[in-house]
Design a protein around this motif. Structure first.
Motif, short mmCIF file in Angstrom:
data_model
loop_
_atom_site.label_atom_id
_atom_site.label_comp_id
_atom_site.label_asym_id
_atom_site.label_seq_id
_atom_site.Cartn_x
_atom_site.Cartn_y
_atom_site.Cartn_z
N GLY A 3 2.53 3.52 -4.98
CA GLY A 3 2.33 4.33 -6.18
C GLY A 3 1.65 3.61 -7.33
N LYS A 4 0.97 2.51 -7.04
CA LYS A 4 0.31 1.75 -8.11
C LYS A 4 -0.87 2.52 -8.69
CE LYS A 4 -0.75 -1.63 -5.26
NZ LYS A 4 -0.27 -1.11 -3.97
N THR A 5 -1.75 2.97 -7.80
CA THR A 5 -2.94 3.70 -8.24
C THR A 5 -2.55 4.99 -8.96
OG1 THR A 5 -4.31 2.81 -6.48
CG2 THR A 5 -5.00 4.90 -7.42
N VAL A 6 -1.63 5.70 -8.36
CA VAL A 6 -1.17 6.96 -8.92
C VAL A 6 -0.64 6.76 -10.34
CG1 VAL A 6 0.78 8.52 -8.68
CG2 VAL A 6 -0.76 8.20 -6.77
N SER A 23 0.83 -1.20 0.00
CA SER A 23 0.00 0.00 0.00
C SER A 23 0.87 1.26 0.00
CB SER A 23 -0.88 -0.02 1.24
OG SER A 23 -1.72 1.10 1.22
N GLY A 24 0.52 2.20 -0.87
CA GLY A 24 1.23 3.47 -0.89
C GLY A 24 2.44 3.52 -1.80
N1 LIG Z 1 -4.18 13.23 -4.37
C1 LIG Z 1 -3.06 13.00 -3.68
N2 LIG Z 1 -2.45 14.01 -3.02
C2 LIG Z 1 -1.31 13.79 -2.32
N3 LIG Z 1 -0.71 12.60 -2.22
C3 LIG Z 1 -1.26 11.56 -2.83
C4 LIG Z 1 -2.47 11.69 -3.59
N4 LIG Z 1 -2.80 10.48 -4.10
C5 LIG Z 1 -1.83 9.64 -3.67
N5 LIG Z 1 -0.91 10.28 -2.91
C6 LIG Z 1 0.28 9.67 -2.31
O1 LIG Z 1 1.00 8.99 -3.30
C7 LIG Z 1 1.52 7.76 -2.81
C8 LIG Z 1 1.09 6.62 -3.69
O2 LIG Z 1 -0.29 6.40 -3.50
P1 LIG Z 1 -1.12 5.30 -4.31
O3 LIG Z 1 -2.56 5.57 -4.06
O4 LIG Z 1 -0.68 5.27 -5.72
O5 LIG Z 1 -0.70 3.96 -3.59
P2 LIG Z 1 -1.14 2.49 -3.96
O6 LIG Z 1 0.11 1.77 -4.34
O7 LIG Z 1 -2.23 2.49 -4.95
O8 LIG Z 1 -1.59 1.93 -2.58
P3 LIG Z 1 -2.92 1.13 -2.16
O9 LIG Z 1 -2.54 -0.33 -2.20
O10 LIG Z 1 -3.17 1.58 -0.78
O11 LIG Z 1 -4.00 1.48 -3.12
C9 LIG Z 1 1.04 7.65 -1.37
O12 LIG Z 1 2.08 8.03 -0.52
C10 LIG Z 1 -0.11 8.62 -1.28
O13 LIG Z 1 -0.16 9.17 0.01
#
Ligand SMILES: Nc1ncnc2c1ncn2[C@@H]1O[C@H](COP(=O)(O)OP(=O)(O)OP(=O)(O)O)[C@@H](O)[C@H]1O
Ligand code: SF4
Ligand SMILES: [Mg+2]
Lengths: 336, 311
Positions: free
Chosen positions: A48-51, A45-46
């Motif tokens: 950066g996959k979703t981003v 989690s976190g």
């Molecule tokens: N809109 C935003 N503004 C500021 N920071 C963000 C934003 N969206 C994501 N982040 C940050 O970017 C980083 C990557 O987040 P992301 O959502 O891509 O994680 P993830 O790999 O998808 O995790 P998860 O398994 O929880 O979905 C995290 O540290 C998050 O706090």
């Protein structure tokens, strides 16, 4: 690999502005997807996959984020594409589905209206035509009463049904790539398996490439042919799933694999990776995994680059050549 | 649904009229003295008190009124001897005109302001709308009413300062008379509508389902006008409901400033003189109006939001 990739991402980085500061959530993300290929992105989690998925379609909040790098898709760079041109890609060439099918659907419009508007915006179809196609799309995702679901509101459907409807919306225009961000995480285990089967089936039937995002390595291993491991905003390993499962080259991937109940050798204890991910505000300049890595050495504080560990196998680890890391399966188990 | 609602209404009516009747006892003065005229003897006053039932205990007086009201008889005014219902029906259109005019102004001005602010959060326009809204909510109606009278009526002679004309008699004159009081009431309404709409719409536009709409390739215009507005209409409905209730209350004060013969001045005059049947009649009709309004809004909720049960 073979031929021109459908999507070639390079140098993709996402920055967020938080107050006066700017933090970098992902850095130098690079990978490519061949037509019809199923690629998984895995990581805690976190990481950066979703981003990364959102950045590809320009869906990050414009006011607080900045995206750098490029993503070549069908001959054009879709990063920073003009809004009109981007809208012709979204939903038409690249579909996307999300984790929470309840909050991802508009509660005050019927499923049919939400599929129909996608068809109409891309093909300018008439209402009746859109209805026929919407019902067909619902039938194609294994919904047994598509007419009824067409006229239902999201809250009237079960979680699994909603995710099927969401998939129908994303695939109704027959895109070449489907980005699925944790499409099964919010669902019951049995429904999860059904949705994964459905995605596999649709992808192989229609030749739609899949970018499957999940923190669950087991799900990725079942679904994808290629696996990208992300750690703290970087890609650390990129390899065919078969290679990565048997012989991961990055200590982090190895750690993820060893902590998987479904894939690890029967009876073995489940080790988990101890320690915490460094915060975005103070990322180490060297290997980002160093603080948690059992194999860390002085040379690891230097910035790490993606290097070729084997044919078609990239890894971001200074020691990849001298480590022999355990995977989930041994060659023997795989044959058996 | 409606049957169950009616059952809930009855206790509200009884409670509201009972409380008002109780409060009326605290007003100084004696209506019997007023009715007896100047220099009346004590005997004459006592006689009048008996004739109107004013010598009877509190509960008996109230009980009688309630019994009659339950039979659709609102009694006659002590002061004018006119049937209370006639007085209300005569005054109500004036108040209705002011309230509906100010509601219309609130929506026509407040909705676009809210949308403009929500689609450009943090912009200068947004800052302007937000600060205007805080100001509008904070300004007292009566103060604004007096400023408006002083400026537009007394100094510039654009609008009449006082009075009212029936809409049926002369529509344009009626509107001219209603304009200033309606604006005085609408300032708060505009602010409330703009503020609530802005925050609800900002939340909707940053929701996950709006992200899905973008991912499908819809234009921001289509997203705002089709999905944004339908989703925000539920909030708007809530705001309208609260606004109507507030306007009905605030009109009492504003009618006093503009010397308008509406429901507000009717109840104020009656309360000062302890004209009990009139006060109770006005309270009753206000309660009924508010309840009908809320019922209408509940029905509209079910139409606009499929998640609201239609049972
Ligand atoms: N809109 C935003 N503004 C500021 N920071 C963000 C934003 N969206 C994501 N982040 C940050 O970017 C980083 C990557 O987040 P992301 O959502 O891509 O994680 P993830 O790999 O998808 O995790 P998860 O398994 O929880 O979905 C995290 O540290 C998050 O706090
Ligand atoms: S570079 Fe060093 S610290 Fe980083 S993963 Fe490789 S061995 Fe571990
Ligand atoms: Mg995520």
């Amino acid at each position: 690999m073979n031929g021109e990739p459908l999507l070639a991402v390079s140098g993709l980085g996402v920055h967020f502005r938080m107050g006066r500061q700017e933090v970098q959530a992902t850095r130098d993300v690079a990978f490519s997807i061949q037509p019809g290929e199923r690629v998984g992105i895995v990581g805690e989690s976190g990481c950066g996959k979703t981003v990364t998925g959102l950045a590809l379609l320009g869906l990050l909040p414009a006011a607080t984020s900045r995206v750098e790098g490029s993503a070549m898709f069908e001959g054009q760079n879709i990063i920073g594409l003009a809004p009109r041109a981007l809208r012709r890609v979204r939903g038409r060439k690249i579909g996307m589905i999300f984790q929470e099918p309840m909050s991802a659907l508009d509660p005050v419009f019927t499923i049919g209206q939400q599929i129909g508007e996608t068809i109409r915006v891309h093909f300018g179809a008439t209402r009746e035509d859109a209805r026929t196609r919407a019902v067909a799309a619902l039938a194609s995702v294994g919904i047994s009463s598509p007419e009824r679901v067409h006229d239902s509101y999201p809250h009237q459907l079960s979680g699994g049904m909603r995710q099927r409807a969401m998939i129908a919306i994303a695939l109704v225009c027959e895109p070449r790539l489907l980005i699925a961000d944790e499409p099964t995480t919010a669902l019951d285990v049995t429904i999860q398996a059904q949705i994964i089967d459905l995605l596999l089936d649709l992808s192989s039937r229609t030749g739609t490439a899949l970018l499957f995002i999940s923190h669950d390595l087991g799900v990725i291993a079942e679904t994808c042919t290629r696996m990208i491991t992300m750690y703290a905003g970087q890609v650390v390993e990129d390899a065919p799933v078969d290679f990565a499962l048997v012989r991961p080259r990055h200590p982090y991937t190895s750690g993820l694999l060893r902590s998987l109940p479904r894939l690890s050798p029967r009876g073995a204890a489940l080790p988990s990776i101890s320690g915490r991910v460094p915060s975005l505000r103070d990322m180490p300049a060297g290997c980002r995994f160093a603080a948690r890595c059992a194999h860390a050495q002085p040379g690891c504080d230097a910035p790490q680059i993606m290097a070729s560990a084997a044919p078609d196998h990239l890894v971001r680890c200074a020691r990849h050549a001298d480590l022999d890391l355990p995977g989930a399966l041994t060659e023997l188990e795989k044959v058996a | 649904m409606i049957g169950r609602r009616l059952l809930q209404i009855l206790p509200v009516i009884v409670l509201a009229t009972f409380v008002v009747f109780g409060l009326l006892q605290l007003v100084p003065g004696d209506i019997a003295v007023t009715l007896a005229g100047e220099n009346a003897t004590d005997a004459r006053i006592a006689q009048i008190r008996q004739a109107y039932g004013l010598d009877q205990p509190f509960f008996v007086q109230y009980g009688k009124w309630l019994w009659n009201a339950a039979h659709l008889d609102l009694s006659r005014s002590y002061l004018s001897n006119e049937p209370v219902l006639d007085q209300i029906l005569h005054r109500f259109p004036t108040t209705l005109l002011i309230v509906s005019l100010s509601l219309t102004i609130s929506l026509v001005v407040g909705i676009p302001l809210g949308i403009v602010a929500a689609t450009r959060p943090g912009s200068r326009l947004d800052t302007f709308v937000t600060s205007f809204a805080s100001l509008g909510v904070a300004l007292p109606n009566f103060w604004l009413a007096m400023i408006l009278v002083a400026t537009f009526a007394l100094n510039w002679n654009i609008f009449p300062a006082t009075g009212a004309v029936a809409l049926s008699k002369d529509p344009s004159k009626a509107l001219l008379h209603a304009a200033l009081p309606a604006f005085a009431l609408a300032a708060g309404g505009i602010a409330e509508v703009a503020r609530q709409l802005r925050s609800a719409l900002i939340e909707i536009l940053s929701s996950q389902y709006v992200r899905t709409l973008h991912a499908k390739g819809l234009s921001p215009t289509a997203i705002l006008w089709k999905h944004g507005l339908k989703n925000v209409s539920v909030t708007l409905l809530t705001v309208v409901g609260l606004l109507v209730n507030r306007l009905l209350g605030a009109t009492v004060v504003v009618e006093a400033v503009f010397a308008i013969p509406g429901m507000g001045s009717l109840i104020v005059h009656a309360a000062i003189h302890k004209d009990f049947p009139v006060v109770q009649g006005v309270v009753l009709s206000m309660v009924v109006i508010v309840i009908c309004m809320n019922l209408l809004i509940d029905i509209l909720y079910a139409v606009l939001d499929p998640r609201v049960g239609r049972a």
